[in-house]
Design an enzyme around this catalytic site. Sequence first.
Site, PDB file in Angstrom:
ATOM      1  N   MET A 136       0.247  -4.350   0.982  1.00 16.11           N
ATOM      2  CA  MET A 136      -0.736  -4.026  -0.047  1.00 16.11           C
ATOM      3  C   MET A 136      -1.627  -2.863   0.370  1.00 16.11           C
ATOM      4  SD  MET A 136      -3.061  -7.481   0.406  1.00 16.11           S
ATOM      5  CE  MET A 136      -1.572  -8.495   0.363  1.00 16.11           C
ATOM      6  N   CYS A 137      -2.297  -2.284  -0.646  1.00 12.89           N
ATOM      7  CA  CYS A 137      -3.229  -1.189  -0.418  1.00 12.89           C
ATOM      8  C   CYS A 137      -2.494   0.013   0.166  1.00 12.89           C
ATOM      9  CB  CYS A 137      -4.369  -1.681   0.466  1.00 12.89           C
ATOM     10  SG  CYS A 137      -5.794  -0.579   0.576  1.00 12.89           S
ATOM     11  N   ILE A 138      -2.918   0.549   1.293  1.00 11.21           N
ATOM     12  CA  ILE A 138      -2.286   1.713   1.901  1.00 11.21           C
ATOM     13  C   ILE A 138      -1.062   1.340   2.735  1.00 11.21           C
ATOM     14  CG2 ILE A 138      -3.709   1.673   3.988  1.00 11.21           C
ATOM     15  CD1 ILE A 138      -2.493   4.812   2.048  1.00 11.21           C
ATOM     16  N   THR A 191       1.469  -4.170  -3.832  1.00  9.20           N
ATOM     17  CA  THR A 191       0.427  -4.126  -4.856  1.00  9.20           C
ATOM     18  C   THR A 191      -0.676  -3.171  -4.399  1.00  9.20           C
ATOM     19  OG1 THR A 191      -0.980  -5.513  -6.294  1.00  9.20           O
ATOM     20  CG2 THR A 191      -0.954  -6.066  -3.953  1.00  9.20           C
TER      21      THR A 191
END
Length: 220
Positions: A136-138, A191
């Site tokens: 998720m995220c980066i 995500t």
Amino acid sequence: MSKQVAVILSGCGVQDGSEIYETTLTLLRLDQLGIGYRCFAPDIDQHDVVDHRSGEVAREERRNALAESARLARGEIAPLDELDAGDFDAVILPGGFGAAKTLSNFAEAGADMVIHDGLVDVMTEFREERKPIGLMCIAPVMVPRLLGPGIAVTIGHDPGVAGAISSMGGLHRSCGVEDIVVDFENRVVTTPAYMLATRIGEAATGIFKLVDRIDEMMDL
């Protein structure tokens, strides 16, 4: 708890480690679903230490990624080199700049980044055993170097990061904060989380969907 998930951390705090809300929401959803988990982190110095009030790097300060990650895991954590994919049914990597500065050097090197050797070794095991992988995220920016080219992932809409993923042979899919991208063939779920989230509830929706899909894929 018959299912077991490994959660890989990189410190404590969005600017220099694992994003705290993303990690907590991940652990919460696993617990709500009755899934066991164990946290791991590399026993190495963080790339840097950031004062989260000012956003400035504390240049004289050093912190260990494993010791800092233990704050998030309430002490229940083990070194990354003790992670055996054979003991788990899936693996999840929350985001935060630790993924781009300690688990990899993407923050400095962009598409020329290299990944921490210990992370490559263990993620290769999960990939070869076809166990579900969530990021998720980066963190999804690491996928082309970590798992190989041609895997569909998302970091949201950021054109610079999406371009880096494409230049490394990855497939980026634009995605809203409350949704997920699933590469069924490669068993990878991603995500945007705090790449896009403006409040914790937005991040929670996408993260819960990711964990729910990982749960479903563990049964396949």
